[in-house]
Design an enzyme around this catalytic site. Structure first.
Site, PDB file in Angstrom:
ATOM      1  N   CYS A 196       0.903  -1.224   0.173  1.00 51.87           N
ATOM      2  CA  CYS A 196      -0.233   0.043   0.062  1.00 51.87           C
ATOM      3  C   CYS A 196       0.832   1.269  -0.088  1.00 51.87           C
ATOM      4  O   CYS A 196       1.432   1.484  -1.096  1.00 51.87           O
ATOM      5  CB  CYS A 196      -0.919  -0.109   1.340  1.00 51.87           C
TER       6      CYS A 196
ATOM      7  N   HIS B  91      -3.617  -5.154   0.228  1.00 47.42           N
ATOM      8  CA  HIS B  91      -2.946  -5.717   1.495  1.00 47.42           C
ATOM      9  C   HIS B  91      -3.124  -7.252   1.347  1.00 47.42           C
ATOM     10  O   HIS B  91      -4.338  -7.737   2.071  1.00 47.42           O
ATOM     11  CB  HIS B  91      -3.770  -5.136   2.800  1.00 47.42           C
TER      12      HIS B  91
ATOM     13  N   GLU C  78      -1.752  -9.355   3.283  1.00 45.54           N
ATOM     14  CA  GLU C  78      -1.536  -9.573   4.884  1.00 45.54           C
ATOM     15  C   GLU C  78      -3.057  -9.811   5.528  1.00 45.54           C
ATOM     16  O   GLU C  78      -3.373 -10.707   6.451  1.00 45.54           O
ATOM     17  CB  GLU C  78      -1.008  -8.604   5.718  1.00 45.54           C
TER      18      GLU C  78
HETATM   19  N1  GLN Z   1      -2.058   6.338   2.817  1.00 42.84           N
HETATM   20  C1  GLN Z   1      -2.083   5.956   1.618  1.00 42.84           C
HETATM   21  C2  GLN Z   1      -3.556   6.233   0.810  1.00 42.84           C
HETATM   22  O1  GLN Z   1      -4.508   6.393   1.299  1.00 42.84           O
HETATM   23  C3  GLN Z   1      -1.948   4.417   1.918  1.00 42.84           C
HETATM   24  C4  GLN Z   1      -2.727   3.855   2.637  1.00 42.84           C
HETATM   25  C5  GLN Z   1      -2.348   2.378   3.396  1.00 42.84           C
HETATM   26  O2  GLN Z   1      -0.952   2.277   3.188  1.00 42.84           O
HETATM   27  N2  GLN Z   1      -3.070   1.731   3.719  1.00 42.84           N
HETATM   28  O3  GLN Z   1      -3.642   5.791  -0.302  1.00 42.84           O
END
Ligand code: GLN
EC number: 6.3.4.2
Length: 538
Positions: free
Chosen positions: A383, A509, A511
């Site tokens: 992410c 994600h 995970e």
């Molecule tokens: N802050 C980033 C976004 O909103 C990544 C979010 C995250 O890593 N879950 O796109």
């Protein structure tokens, strides 16, 4: 089909005893006996969901397939039961009140005064049963967050009291307490447990089973004493002594026949003791591993034990399936600089760049990524970690020194990560990100497709910002390939640099989708590569 049985798991004495693990372990044991089990968590706080809580408050925010930002215990439920949870599996006081107030505004209470009892408690009871009715579950296990005696838990406990009364034998309360060891006296103390059970009794609940958390194995006479003083039968007091991994807890409870006690109490046949072959095999792999693999997790919350729970567990599972001991080093992203990066990352076999929000620690992540890329260390960016991979590449390979995400630098010229169009009008912070599972098409021949062994995947998301497709061609020409794409929107979901041995970033994600019997393929591939790197450098 027999009626659904409802089991409540409450906690006393102190918080952080691992109610979620005990609930998940009991669920696992019942599932292994062929029962259809659902686990749910009720949290007594007023936030609608934990999505707006920062990790200092609440640890990791877990995300379900249907896009609910959930308590991290739902992660344990999924990892143990290998079954997806949903919005219906996590209810807060905030949501209960929101529903009741919505009904009140619609006039559904027909002029009555709306009160905690019966309206809030009825809404809690409705939500407990909803899950059982939706799908015919044999067991619904409901964990009540917080500690008995908290003011805010009272409506939940009153609902449990009523349900126990209404459902009779179809309802049980498992109470988890703590038995401290007083070193100076050389003794364990059961008094806090007795007081905690009394507190439950004061609100009208007699627990059926007690689970005593302890750091030292308790002697049978201690368990007998607790049974006698707390009005439970001697076979209904079990202990949960500290174990090296949470995955041993089901076996600890099974060895004390906790599942059989439950079945007897709800009037179900015992049947044969389940083998739990896959579970034993997993633990056997863990115990027999001798060599280590060293992975660095770079993030800004690494000092918090629960902030990256699902990443920690996914890495552990992948290491175990690769028959290695995991040596996970936490590296605070704010502390990584050009001067110390070699000493911090020089010896590791693989690097994970953590997700996150906001500017803090991002520059350190970029330093770590440059080092990882130039030194060919297997790296997985998740992410924000993936977004940082793109920023670092744009700065150091394309030469755009100002390249950034508009989350940090809204006015920068090279917005390689930018707000998604549909996010531009969002004003409410809660539940408004791109959340939940989305399809992703992987490029044939990519490392990512090789990792998953297929080209169509589905993983969960939680973000507002996105790879800016205007830079796609330029980055591809310079060696960073966009290897994952949303088939409906064309959004870039993954990048990799084939020039490196394994340098992969994913907007999703992985995970949130890795369980004991079904480890996530991406973590498996990353771990495999880290181990290969280690072996080659020997
Ligand atoms: N802050 C980033 C976004 O909103 C990544 C979010 C995250 O890593 N879950 O796109």
């Amino acid at each position: 089909m027999a009626d659904t049985k409802y089991i409540f798991v409450t906690g006393g004495v102190v918080s952080s005893l691992g109610k979620g693990i005990v609930a998940a372990s009991l669920g696992k044991l019942l599932q292994a006996r062929g029962f259809n089990v659902a686990l749910q968590k009720f949290d007594p706080y007023i936030n609608i969901d934990p999505g707006t809580l920062n990790p200092y408050e609440h640890g990791e925010c877990y995300v379900t397939e249907d896009g609910h930002e959930a308590d991290l215990d739902l992660g344990h439920y999924e990892r143990f039961l290998n079954a997806p949870t949903s919005r219906a599996n996590n209810i807060t006081t905030g949501r209960i009140y929101q529903n009741v107030i919505r009904k009140e505004r619609k006039g559904e209470y027909l002029g009555k005064t709306v009160q905690v009892v019966p309206h809030i408690t009825d809404e809690i009871k409705r939500n407990v049963k909803l899950l059982g009715q939706k799908q015919q579950y044999d067991f619904v296990i409901t964990e009540i967050g917080g500690t008995v005696g908290d003011i805010e838990s009272l409506p939940f406990l009153e609902s449990v009291r009523q349900l126990k009364w209404e459902l009779g034998q179809n309802c049980l309360c498992v109470h988890l307490t703590y038995v401290p060891y007083i070193a100076a006296a050389g003794e364990v103390k059961t008094k806090p447990t007795q007081h905690s059970v009394k507190q439950l009794q004061e609100v009208g609940i007699q627990p059926d089973i007690l689970v005593l958390r302890t750091e030292h194995k308790l002697q049978p006479e201690i368990l007998k004493k607790v049974a006698l003083f707390c009005n439970v039968s001697p076979d209904s007091v079990v202990q949960s002594v500290d174990v090296p991994t949470i995955y041993e807890v089901p076996l600890v409870l099974q060895s004390q026949h906790m599942d059989e006690t439950v079945l007897r109490k709800v009037g179900l046949k015992l049947g044969p003791v389940p083998e739990m072959r896959q579970w034993h095999d997993f633990l056997e792999m863990k115990h027999s591993a001798t060599e280590t693999v060293t992975i660095a997790l770079v993030g800004k919350y690494v000092e918090l034990q629960d902030a990256y729970k699902s990443i920690d567990e996914s890495l552990l599972q992948a290491a175990i399936y690769n028959r290695k001991k995991l040596n996970l080093i936490s590296i605070h992203s704010e502390k990584v600089t050009d001067d110390n990066v070699t000493s911090l990352l020089g010896e590791v076999d693989g690097i994970v760049i953590a997700p996150g929000f906001g500017a803090r620690g991002v520059e350190g992540k970029l330093v770590a990524l440059k080092y990882a890329r130039e030194n060919n260390i297997p790296t997985l960016g998740i992410c924000l970690g993936m977004q940082c991979m793109v920023i670092e590449y744009a700065r150091n390979v394309l030469g755009y020194a100002d390249a950034n995400t508009t989350e940090i630098e809204p006015k920068t010229e090279h917005k390689v990560i930018d707000l998604m169009d549909e996010q531009k009008t969002v004003t409410d912070m809660g539940g408004s990100m791109r959340l939940g599972a989305y399809d992703c098409t992987l490029r044939k021949g990519s490392k990512l497709a090789a990792a998953y062994g297929r080209e169509q995947i589905r993983e969960r998301h939680r973000h507002r910002f996105e790879f800016n497709s205007r830079y796609r061609e330029e980055l591809e020409k310079a060696g960073m390939l966009c290897v994952g794409e949303n088939p409906d929107t064309g959004l870039v979901e993954a990048v990799e640099v084939p020039g490196c041995r394994w340098y992969v970033g994913v907007q999703f994600h992985p995970e949130y989708n890795s369980t004991v019997v079904n480890p996530n393929p991406l973590f498996m591939a990353f771990m495999g590569e880290a181990i290969k790197t280690k072996n080659e450098s020997k």
